[in-house]
Design an enzyme around this catalytic site. Structure first.
Site, PDB file in Angstrom:
ATOM      1  N   VAL A   1       0.846  -1.190   0.000  1.00  0.00           N
ATOM      2  CA  VAL A   1       0.000   0.000   0.000  1.00  0.00           C
ATOM      3  C   VAL A   1       0.879   1.237   0.000  1.00  0.00           C
ATOM      4  O   VAL A   1       1.891   1.294   0.695  1.00  0.00           O
ATOM      5  CB  VAL A   1      -0.912   0.009   1.244  1.00  0.00           C
ATOM      6  CG1 VAL A   1      -1.719   1.298   1.283  1.00  0.00           C
ATOM      7  CG2 VAL A   1      -1.832  -1.182   1.208  1.00  0.00           C
ATOM      8  N   CYS A   2       0.481   2.195  -0.828  1.00  0.00           N
ATOM      9  CA  CYS A   2       1.262   3.420  -0.923  1.00  0.00           C
ATOM     10  C   CYS A   2       0.401   4.587  -0.480  1.00  0.00           C
ATOM     11  O   CYS A   2      -0.349   5.144  -1.263  1.00  0.00           O
ATOM     12  CB  CYS A   2       1.729   3.622  -2.364  1.00  0.00           C
ATOM     13  SG  CYS A   2       2.379   5.237  -2.716  1.00  0.00           S
TER      14      CYS A   2
END
Lengths: 1275, 170
Positions: free
Chosen positions: B88-89
């Site tokens: 996840v960014c």
């Protein structure tokens, strides 16, 4: 104070980092503004977090550390070593403080020194090196045996014309006596050098960018190709084909290679993909029987054409885009491949890599994303190194930044310290830089001045010798042949000839002789032009040689026979690029600088000088800018540019609204697709372009001189014998106020009127009416307006001149079908004899003609125009194509085939042209001139009269105030105002008129005056710029004539623009500076005399002291000078300081600008000054009042008392002074003194406390510990 | 270092147990290792992810809370801010100073003030409002921006798949 034993009371509070609660040995703090669940922190947790971000927490002078959330700096307090004594030892205090101040002093001195040396020193070094080289060139000094004097004064006009002034010896005494002279000379030197450096920089930049643009231009590559052909010979192609297809026989290879080369040639001519496809077909034809090869080549070709599209830009630019580094080879290879249509991925020897245009000077281009994978890698590495690595090093970098910041804040007291620290400025480095600059300057001057001049002297000798010899030859031949006697005989018979001869002799030959002699004996050596002459000769010779050399190198090569030697190609390309640069530069320079300057000078001669100067002056602007002659060039340039801009706008208006498209095909339209300035400048031969330029310059000059000069120089003064155009000397004498008001008035008028849509609509309407009438009268409606009137197709023939002139109507009515039944001349004449009742017949004449129907037709198309045709568009005479072609060929030059003109708009229109077309056309232009004159003149006079009449309002005021002498003078002025126009009144009147027009339109007043809406009437006629020409009008957006157009308020129009803001900005700066300075000076003035008075009265000082305090005449002068100098300082300094803001001003509203300026310069100092002034006034005024009050018998008035106080009174009065005076001043002095001492002590305590703190911080500080936020706030 | 981290993680776990946020379940995978957590996130309502339950792994560094943990969806989720490998960014998971483009403000990024709860809440909000400005999955970004119905269709299909319904409604 800092720990949180107490505030731990808030149970359940946890550290925002470890979520732990407060313990006895690890209390919670709240050192920032955060509240709620993240309010508290453990000190170790915070330190750990800060440390994780690589900030050194223990440095007591470290940077402030900000909370991530609230951005408030964490509150720290400095902790000190236990060994710190209660009282700091005085010795330590003194050494530390003095050290601090010494560092501060050193830095200040250093920065000043560095700036002075690097800026001022460089300029002077430039000057000195130039002079030294000149001395060397001359082999002698301008002042014999006085090296330093020569160096200081150099060559100046005074040397020859004003020798006595500079006759002093350059010794210590001599220098002291002539300081003003020396300072003037120094300033002269600086001015001279600065303008030289600026000009040179400009020249270099212009040349460089020109070069860059040319090399990028796609046609340049084609020109190079034209000159030296392809880089591959037929053999190369064959070899490469053979490598690829070893089993194909030679004949076939030869054929394929030839086709490929043809394709390359075609592509060079016009890089269409279409050709490639055609060629695919060709290749197919040739090798139809060899399926294998056919297919291969086919594929290759297709690949190539695909690739063409991919690399289209690269192809187009042909090399210039690729830079001269090895990384480009990949791109070049693909380039080659697309040329040959063959893929040879395994065979890419470096010798095949050939950059079509390599140049070492060009900067590296951003890499092509497809072909530059290899070179990108090192760049990334470099970036990594620079950025300190990707992930882990990033915080380090930030930390370093922060550390830098820390370092900066570390010495908050050191003034210029950050600057010095960052640049690592040291005396030695400054000197080093300076030496470097000197060396560079010297080297530059040696290369660009000394060497060319040395060569130039020889060249000049050579050239002048040649010219002299030829001249001698001619004159000898003239003398020997009988021409002289013939000439004498002719001159005797035709006296005008001898006058012309004498004029030529005195003005041309004698001047030439004079300059030649002066050049020979060196008496004009102080002129820069003379000094530049040899260098310029060298440079032009050099450029000429370069041009010849480039031709020499390419000799024997052409498009089909290509040059294969890489080095030779490169040399040729560089030479050719330089040659093109100079060609284009010359053309651009003439067009962008020479052209406007010429127009400006012409305007000055024909408009400005006769109006503003005396009738004998030729140039007015040069008189205004006598102090610095280059300025007048700039002004001329500005005037000319403005004029040309307005002229273009006028043409645009005429084009858009009035005349038929195509009439002005010879004036380039801005939306012409055929305008490719650089492209055209490159491919057309120099001589043709120069002659075109000269022609248009000539036409421009004639237009200006004939358009304006005839009025101002001939018609009004001599024919009408009126001086109405001559400005009254009161308004035109060159001075600050007059010139200033003129410029200001002009700018305001321009801002208000230029874009006023009502004015535009009105003027447009005027011109539409005028043009319609003129065209109808001259029967040119069809040609000019594109409207065909049957009546214009011929003329009415009358029986005799009686009917023609006196009974026109009767004659016309006598023929009921006059126009419906036209006759020829012969028919009419017989009919006149047959039928005595009919006195007029309509005789058609003229022809139909093809004319361009668009302003943007191509050049070649125009040559087939203006041919007479029949009704159904058949040419009466066949087109003389041969002659046209011949003429084109003559004008085209060698690159003509590269010129592709857009022919989309080539279309014609058949219009009726009456007989005597040229005469009618000339008359049309003459009438336009007449109507323009009427328009401008009437508006100017109307504006003048409006203002003049309005100014009469002042008369009753003057009369009532009783200024009778002023009243008489003003009456005369108004009377003169009706006889002579002046610029200020005219522009002001024009503004008033334009506003009146706005008002008229806005309230639709015309319905009160006229039942129908009509526009032309006296009142509404105003608005055009008084002394300007009609091009004020412009092609506005479609404005309906009748309704008023909403527009900005006048205030905005006047002030919301860059020029006005800059002017007002500078003025306000000056005013502010002046005010501040005045206050300062008055205070100094008062202080001086109060102090003197106090000393004298209190201490009964010796009368000799009076000398120093006396306000003599010199004192007043000094005071004035001081105020002036200081205001200049206050003016210049803030202007420089806020020069950055000056650019931003444009985006700000005027009111904000004023606020900014006053806030910047005045607010704080004025407040302080007012306070101080009040204080001093009390101190000074007290004794005055006191003195006056107690010895009122002695003085006639309070003023007398004031004078007395100011020690203006003579000595004897001093003896009579009352004791009360002594007394009072004693008290005041003592009071002042005690106040001063109190302040002094206060300040000293403050400084002492600060110094002690400094010592503590610097010597005993250990680290930092957290502090609570509220504590700080409350403490 | 590790001790601080363990202590803090325990505290956070307690906090999560005591007061669990809606739609989020999180806890260590294994009692013996506090540094690897399993999380279940419910797809937020009114988003294409509605109805789905997404499994994610939180991997804490040894110097937690000084460095941010890593959040990975297992299996990956089609979302503009989720890398194809499931990572996840979002800005809250970025250590300060890591962002060279300066897209994110300092207060948006990781700081010890943040917590697992806040991370997971951010993820939920990320699911409902993707941030295409700093996308992780370019294809998803393009799809989301240019062809929203198709994006939603694919996401719904994945949601169904994750719930074990296969491609019945594709």
């Amino acid at each position: 104070m800092s720990s949180l034993e107490g505030s731990g009371a808030l149970s359940g509070a946890t550290c925002r980092i470890c979520r732990g609660e407060a313990t006895d040995d690890n209390p919670l703090f709240h050192p920032c503004k955060c509240k709620g669940s993240i309010k508290y922190l453990h000190e170790p947790c915070l330190l750990e977090w800060i440390e994780a971000r690589n900030i050194d927490i223990n440095d007591p002078h470290g940077a402030a550390i900000y909370c991530d959330i609230c951005h408030h700096p964490f509150q720290f307090k400095t902790t000190y070593a236990e060994t710190m004594p209660e009282k700091i030892p005085l010795r330590l205090l003194l050494t530390n403080t003095s050290k601090l101040y010494l560092i501060k002093l050193k830095n200040t001195v250093l920065v000043t020194f560095a700036l002075g040396l690097l800026v001022g020193g460089t300029i002077l070094a430039w000057n000195v090196s130039g002079k030294l080289y000149t001395f060397v060139l001359d082999g002698k000094l301008p002042y014999k045996n006085e090296f330093f004097k020569s160096l200081w004064f150099g060559y100046s006009e005074d040397m020859t014309t004003n020798r006595d002034k500079l006759a002093f010896k350059f010794t210590t005494a001599g220098v002291y006596q002539n300081i003003p002279l020396l300072v003037t000379a120094l300033l002269e030197n600086i001015k001279f050098s600065v303008s030289q450096i600026g000009l040179l920089l400009l020249l270099h930049l212009a040349l460089y960018f020109q070069y860059d643009m040319i090399v990028r231009e796609d046609v340049f590559g084609k020109m190079v190709f034209h000159k030296i052909g392809p880089s591959y010979s037929l053999e190369d192609y064959k070899n490469r084909l053979r490598e690829r297809f070893p089993d194909v026989d030679d004949e076939m290879l030869e054929q394929v290679a030839r086709i490929m080369r043809n394709k390359e040639l075609l592509k060079q001519e016009d890089g269409d993909d279409l050709d490639a496809e055609v060629d695919v077909g060709d290749v197919g034809d040739v090798v139809a029987d060899r399926h294998e090869l056919d297919e291969l080549v086919h594929n290759g070709e297709l690949d190539a054409s695909l690739e063409d599209r991919e690399n289209e830009e690269e192809e187009e630019n042909l090399g210039p885009d690729s830079a001269n580094d090895e990384s480009d080879h990949s791109s070049i290879h693909s380039h080659d491949d697309s040329f040959t249509g063959l893929r040879l991925p395994e065979e890419r020897p470096p010798e095949f890599a050939e950059n079509p245009f390599e140049h070492p000077l060009r900067p590296v281009q951003p890499p092509n994303p497809i072909h530059h994978h290899e070179p990108e890698e090192p760049r990334i590495q470099l970036a990594d190194v620079f950025a300190g690595g990707a992930d882990i090093q990033q915080p380090q970098l930030q930390q370093q930044d922060l550390e830098d910041e820390a370092a900066m804040q570390n010495e908050p007291d050191q003034g210029g310290a950050p600057f010095v620290m960052l640049l690592k400025l040291r005396f030695s480095t400054v000197l080093l830089y300076f030496l470097l600059a000197v060396v560079i300057i010297n080297a530059y001057a040696f290369v660009s001045y000394f060497v060319p001049t040395v060569i130039g002297y020889q060249l000049l000798n050579l050239y002048l010798g040649t010219i002299k010899t030829i001249g001698h030859g001619i004159s000898t031949a003239y003398r020997l042949s009988g021409l002289r006697n013939l000439n004498n005989n002719v001159a005797q018979k035709v006296p005008i000839l001898s006058v012309i001869e004498t004029w030529i002799e005195t003005n041309v030959f004698q001047n030439a002789q004079y300059y030649y002699n002066c050049y020979r004996d060196g008496s004009l050596d102080y002129l820069t032009e003379v000094r530049l002459l040899p260098g310029l000769v060298t440079y032009s010779t050099f450029v000429a040689l370069l041009c010849v050399a480039s031709e020499f190198i390419r000799r024997g090569y052409n498009r089909t026979h290509g040059m294969t030697n890489k080095k030779r190609r490169l040399v040729f390309q560089i030479l050719f690029a330089i040659r093109c640069t100079f060609k284009v530069f010359t053309l651009f320079f003439i067009e962008l600088a020479g052209f406007p300057i010429l127009a400006g000078v012409m305007l000055d001669i024909s408009l400005i000088a006769p109006i503003l100067g005396s009738p004998t002056t030729w140039l007015w602007v040069t008189q205004v800018f006598k102090f610095w002659s280059p300025m007048s060039y700039i002004i001329y340039w500005a005037i000319g540019t403005l004029y040309m801009y307005w002229f273009a706008k006028y043409i645009g208006m005429i084009r858009q609204y009035i005349i038929r498209p195509g009439v002005l095909f010879f004036i380039r339209s801005p939306d012409d697709p055929n305008i490719k300035i650089l492209h055209d400048s490159l491919i057309h031969p120099m001589s043709i372009q120069l002659s075109r330029l000269c022609l248009s310059m000539f036409i421009y000059a004639v237009f200006i001189i004939a358009g304006f000069g005839i009025h101002t120089r001939l018609l009004f003064p001599y024919v009408f014998k009126t001086r109405i155009l001559d400005a009254h000397p009161l308004f035109s004498t060159i001075g600050f106020v007059n010139v200033g008001t003129m410029i200001l008035g002009f700018i305001i008028a321009k801002n208000l009127i230029e874009e006023n849509p009502n004015v535009k609509a009105l003027v447009r309407h005027y011109w539409m009416t005028v043009m319609t009438i003129i065209a109808r009268k001259l029967r040119l409606s069809s040609f000019i307006l594109g409207k065909d009137y049957a009546l214009e197709r011929g003329h009415v023939l009358y029986r005799n001149s009686f009917y023609h002139f006196f009974a026109t109507k009767t004659a016309q009515w006598s023929n009921p079908d006059l126009f419906s039944n036209p006759k020829t001349v012969m028919q009419a004449r017989t009919l006149f004899k047959e039928n005595k009742d009919i006195h007029a017949y309509f005789v058609p004449d003229g022809t139909l003609m093809r004319v361009p129907s668009s302003d943007i037709v191509s050049r070649n198309y125009v040559q087939t125009m203006f041919l007479p045709v029949t009704k159904d568009d058949k040419l009466l005479k066949p087109l003389d194509l041969k002659r046209i072609k011949e003429r084109n060929r003559r004008n085209a030059g060698e690159f003509a085939y590269l010129d592709h003109q857009n022919t989309d708009f080539d279309d014609y229109f058949i219009c009726y042209v009456p007989p005597h077309f040229k005469l009618r056309y000339m008359t049309l232009i003459g009438l336009m001139w007449l109507f323009a004159s009427i328009l401008i003149f009437s508006i100017a006079v109307l504006s003048q009269y409006t203002t003049n009449t309005l100014s009469a309002v002042v008369l009753p005021v003057l009369w009532m105030s009783g200024f009778h002498d002023k009243l008489t003078a003003f009456k005369t002025l108004i009377r003169e105002g009706y006889r002579q126009c002046n610029f200020q009144y005219t522009s002001f009147g024009a503004i008033i008129l334009s506003l009146a027009l706005d008002f008229y339109k806005e309230h639709d007043l015309s319905r009160y005056f006229f039942s129908e809406v009509v526009v032309e009437d006296g009142d509404a006629n105003g608005g055009n710029e008084g002394d300007e020409e009609q091009p004020v009008v412009a092609n506005a957006p479609n404005v309906n004539l009748n309704p008023a157009v909403p527009r900005q308020r006048a205030f905005d129009l006047i002030f919301e623009n860059f020029v006005m803001k800059s002017i007002v900005f500078s003025l306000l700066n000056f005013l502010g500076g002046f005010l501040v300075t005045l206050t300062v000076s008055v205070m100094i003035y008062f202080l001086r005399y109060t102090a003197a008075y106090a000393t004298r009265t209190a201490l009964e000082f010796a009368p000799s002291l009076k000398k120093y305090t006396m306000l003599s005449g010199g004192g007043v002068e000094m005071f004035k000078t001081l105020v002036f100098v200081l205001s200049i300082f206050w003016f210049v300094f803030p202007t420089i300081k806020s020069s950055g803001q000056l650019i931003q001003i444009n985006n700000q509203r005027f009111a904000d600008v004023i606020k900014m300026i006053w806030g910047l310069n005045l607010a704080a100092p004025v407040k302080n000054l007012c306070k101080a002034f009040l204080f001093i006034t009390v101190v000074v005024g007290g004794p005055m009042v006191y003195e006056f009050y107690f010895s009122s018998t002695k003085y006639r008035s309070f003023l007398d008392a004031m004078y007395f106080i100011k020690l203006r009174t003579p000595m004897e009065h001093y003896q009579d002074m009352t004791t009360s005076m002594h007394y009072s001043s004693m008290i005041v002095c003592l009071a002042t003194l005690s106040v001063a001492i109190y302040h002094f002590v206060h300040i000293m305590r403050f400084w002492f406390g600060k110094a002690v703190q400094d010592v503590k911080d610097q010597v005993y500080a250990k680290g930092r510990s957290l502090e609570n936020y509220e504590n700080v706030e409350t403490s | 270092m590790s001790k601080t981290a363990q202590r803090r993680l325990l505290k956070e776990l307690q906090q999560l147990m005591r007061d669990p946020p809606p739609g989020i379940v999180a806890g260590p995978q294994d009692e013996s290792d506090l540094f690897l957590w399993d999380c279940l996130v419910q797809g937020p309502p009114d988003s294409p992810y509605e109805g789905g339950v997404f499994e994610a792994q939180l991997r804490f560094p040894r110097d937690y809370p000084l460095s941010p943990p890593k959040l990975t969806f297992v299996p990956s989720v089609l979302h503009p801010n989720v890398y194809p490998n499931g990572e996840v960014c979002i800005s809250i998971l970025h250590a300060p100073g890591e962002d060279p483009n300066q897209y994110e403000l300092a207060e948006e990024r990781w700081s010890p003030v943040q917590s697992v709860e806040k991370i997971l809440l951010s993820v939920v909000s990320m699911l409902s409002e993707p941030n295409v400005e700093s996308g992780a999955n370019i294809d998803a970004c393009v799809l989301w921006r240019d062809n929203r119905p198709e994006f939603e269709r694919q996401v719904k299909r994945n949601v169904l798949k994750s719930l074990g319904f296969g491609e019945s409604e594709a």
